[in-house]
Design a protein around this motif. Structure first.
Motif, PDB file in Angstrom:
ATOM      1  N   ILE A  56       0.862  -1.189   0.000  1.00  0.00           N
ATOM      2  CA  ILE A  56       0.000   0.000   0.000  1.00  0.00           C
ATOM      3  C   ILE A  56       0.895   1.234   0.000  1.00  0.00           C
ATOM      4  O   ILE A  56       1.755   1.381   0.870  1.00  0.00           O
ATOM      5  N   GLY A  57       0.701   2.111  -0.969  1.00  0.00           N
ATOM      6  CA  GLY A  57       1.560   3.282  -1.093  1.00  0.00           C
ATOM      7  C   GLY A  57       0.803   4.596  -1.047  1.00  0.00           C
ATOM      8  O   GLY A  57      -0.357   4.677  -1.467  1.00  0.00           O
ATOM      9  N   LEU A  58       1.467   5.629  -0.525  1.00  0.00           N
ATOM     10  CA  LEU A  58       0.978   7.005  -0.592  1.00  0.00           C
ATOM     11  C   LEU A  58       1.840   7.754  -1.583  1.00  0.00           C
ATOM     12  O   LEU A  58       3.065   7.841  -1.395  1.00  0.00           O
ATOM     13  N   LEU A  59       1.239   8.298  -2.641  1.00  0.00           N
ATOM     14  CA  LEU A  59       1.977   9.194  -3.521  1.00  0.00           C
ATOM     15  C   LEU A  59       1.837  10.596  -2.933  1.00  0.00           C
ATOM     16  O   LEU A  59       0.792  11.242  -3.046  1.00  0.00           O
ATOM     17  N   ASN A  60       2.903  11.041  -2.287  1.00  0.00           N
ATOM     18  CA  ASN A  60       2.857  12.265  -1.477  1.00  0.00           C
ATOM     19  C   ASN A  60       3.122  13.502  -2.342  1.00  0.00           C
ATOM     20  O   ASN A  60       4.072  14.257  -2.121  1.00  0.00           O
ATOM     21  N   THR A  61       2.246  13.736  -3.297  1.00  0.00           N
ATOM     22  CA  THR A  61       2.384  14.841  -4.245  1.00  0.00           C
ATOM     23  C   THR A  61       2.400  16.182  -3.528  1.00  0.00           C
ATOM     24  O   THR A  61       1.490  16.501  -2.757  1.00  0.00           O
ATOM     25  N   ASP A  62       3.441  16.969  -3.783  1.00  0.00           N
ATOM     26  CA  ASP A  62       3.577  18.302  -3.168  1.00  0.00           C
ATOM     27  C   ASP A  62       3.389  18.254  -1.654  1.00  0.00           C
ATOM     28  O   ASP A  62       2.795  19.158  -1.060  1.00  0.00           O
ATOM     29  N   SER A  63       3.888  17.181  -1.034  1.00  0.00           N
ATOM     30  CA  SER A  63       3.849  17.008   0.428  1.00  0.00           C
ATOM     31  C   SER A  63       2.423  16.984   0.986  1.00  0.00           C
ATOM     32  O   SER A  63       2.196  17.281   2.165  1.00  0.00           O
ATOM     33  N   PHE A  64       1.449  16.599   0.153  1.00  0.00           N
ATOM     34  CA  PHE A  64       0.049  16.579   0.573  1.00  0.00           C
ATOM     35  C   PHE A  64      -0.158  15.764   1.844  1.00  0.00           C
ATOM     36  O   PHE A  64      -0.963  16.132   2.705  1.00  0.00           O
ATOM     37  N   TYR A  65       0.574  14.651   1.975  1.00  0.00           N
ATOM     38  CA  TYR A  65       0.348  13.735   3.090  1.00  0.00           C
ATOM     39  C   TYR A  65       1.332  13.918   4.243  1.00  0.00           C
ATOM     40  O   TYR A  65       1.373  13.075   5.148  1.00  0.00           O
ATOM     41  N   ASP A  66       2.095  14.991   4.255  1.00  0.00           N
ATOM     42  CA  ASP A  66       3.088  15.182   5.325  1.00  0.00           C
ATOM     43  C   ASP A  66       2.454  15.136   6.715  1.00  0.00           C
ATOM     44  O   ASP A  66       2.994  14.523   7.648  1.00  0.00           O
ATOM     45  N   HIS A  67       1.320  15.809   6.885  1.00  0.00           N
ATOM     46  CA  HIS A  67       0.698  15.861   8.207  1.00  0.00           C
ATOM     47  C   HIS A  67       0.128  14.499   8.607  1.00  0.00           C
ATOM     48  O   HIS A  67       0.140  14.140   9.795  1.00  0.00           O
ATOM     49  N   LEU A  68      -0.353  13.744   7.639  1.00  0.00           N
ATOM     50  CA  LEU A  68      -0.829  12.396   7.943  1.00  0.00           C
ATOM     51  C   LEU A  68       0.321  11.508   8.407  1.00  0.00           C
ATOM     52  O   LEU A  68       0.181  10.746   9.370  1.00  0.00           O
ATOM     53  N   VAL A  69       1.467  11.619   7.748  1.00  0.00           N
ATOM     54  CA  VAL A  69       2.638  10.837   8.139  1.00  0.00           C
ATOM     55  C   VAL A  69       3.067  11.205   9.560  1.00  0.00           C
ATOM     56  O   VAL A  69       3.393  10.326  10.366  1.00  0.00           O
ATOM     57  N   LEU A  70       3.026  12.496   9.889  1.00  0.00           N
ATOM     58  CA  LEU A  70       3.357  12.923  11.251  1.00  0.00           C
ATOM     59  C   LEU A  70       2.377  12.346  12.264  1.00  0.00           C
ATOM     60  O   LEU A  70       2.764  11.948  13.374  1.00  0.00           O
ATOM     61  N   LEU A  71       1.093  12.299  11.904  1.00  0.00           N
ATOM     62  CA  LEU A  71       0.096  11.723  12.797  1.00  0.00           C
ATOM     63  C   LEU A  71       0.360  10.239  13.028  1.00  0.00           C
ATOM     64  O   LEU A  71       0.269   9.751  14.164  1.00  0.00           O
ATOM     65  N   LEU A  72       0.705   9.512  11.977  1.00  0.00           N
ATOM     66  CA  LEU A  72       1.009   8.090  12.128  1.00  0.00           C
ATOM     67  C   LEU A  72       2.214   7.891  13.045  1.00  0.00           C
ATOM     68  O   LEU A  72       2.225   6.988  13.892  1.00  0.00           O
ATOM     69  N   ASP A  73       3.226   8.746  12.878  1.00  0.00           N
ATOM     70  CA  ASP A  73       4.398   8.664  13.756  1.00  0.00           C
ATOM     71  C   ASP A  73       4.021   8.950  15.206  1.00  0.00           C
ATOM     72  O   ASP A  73       4.561   8.340  16.138  1.00  0.00           O
TER      73      ASP A  73
END
Length: 198
Positions: A134-151
């Protein structure tokens, strides 16, 4: 061992988004999948990022399979030019069909629907119901905040790091697909302890 990926489901929005890069990357993802001989499975619409990823694949003569619930056919405007269009009754049937037809999943930018699809499919993986990448294509850092939440979930003991690492994240399409080819699912026990969050 390299995963044999012949079909990928793409989760994404039926809106364009405010940045042109979202539509551009969706179209490019479709092109890339077709050029690699990978079938695209998606939500079946001709509008927004959904339409862009389908059109990208079709532009390179790729095979495109859409799956759309009957009640969304008019709202999301079903794509008339794709290889196959499956009409289902419910959202759950849509996700189940996507799972059954795919060897992996990629999420592009999107809203609640995209998040719901992404998190259900990764929860199935966490429970050991599938071992597909399962992959996230993090276009223009769209998912940066989601990645921080997962961390933060990991740091607060609510998510295992091995489960967090099930979600592959990259801004580059080719690199993300290579990560998916080489993905190995973590071992999942038969039972989940009462102290663990699903």
């Amino acid at each position: 061992m390299k995963n044999n990926i012949k079909s990928i489901t793409v989760f994404c929005g039926s809106s364009n988004g405010l940045k042109s890069s979202y539509m551009e990357q969706a179209f490019l993802l479709g092109e890339t999948l077709a050029q690699k001989g990978i079938q695209l499975v998606y939500g079946g619409a001709k509008v927004g990022l959904m339409g862009a990823v389908a059109d990208g694949a079709l532009s390179k003569k790729g095979r495109v399979v859409g799956i759309i619930p009957d009640f969304l056919k008019k709202k999301e405007l079903a794509h008339g030019g794709i290889t196959e269009l499956h009409i289902v009754e419910t959202m759950h049937q849509r996700k189940t069909k996507m799972h059954d037809l795919s060897d992996g999943f990629i999420a592009l930018p999107g809203g609640f629907g995209t998040m719901e699809e992404l998190f259900e499919i990764i929860t199935w993986a966490q429970l050991g119901l599938h071992k597909k990448p399962i992959g996230l294509l993090n276009t223009d850092s769209f998912y940066d905040h989601l990645v921080l939440l997962l961390d933060q979930m990991v740091n607060n003991g609510l998510l295992k790091e091995s489960n967090r690492n099930m979600l592959l994240v990259n801004q580059d399409i080719d690199t993300l697909i290579e990560q998916m080819y080489s993905y190995e699912a973590p071992a999942v026990g038969k039972w989940i302890s009462s102290e663990e969050e699903v």
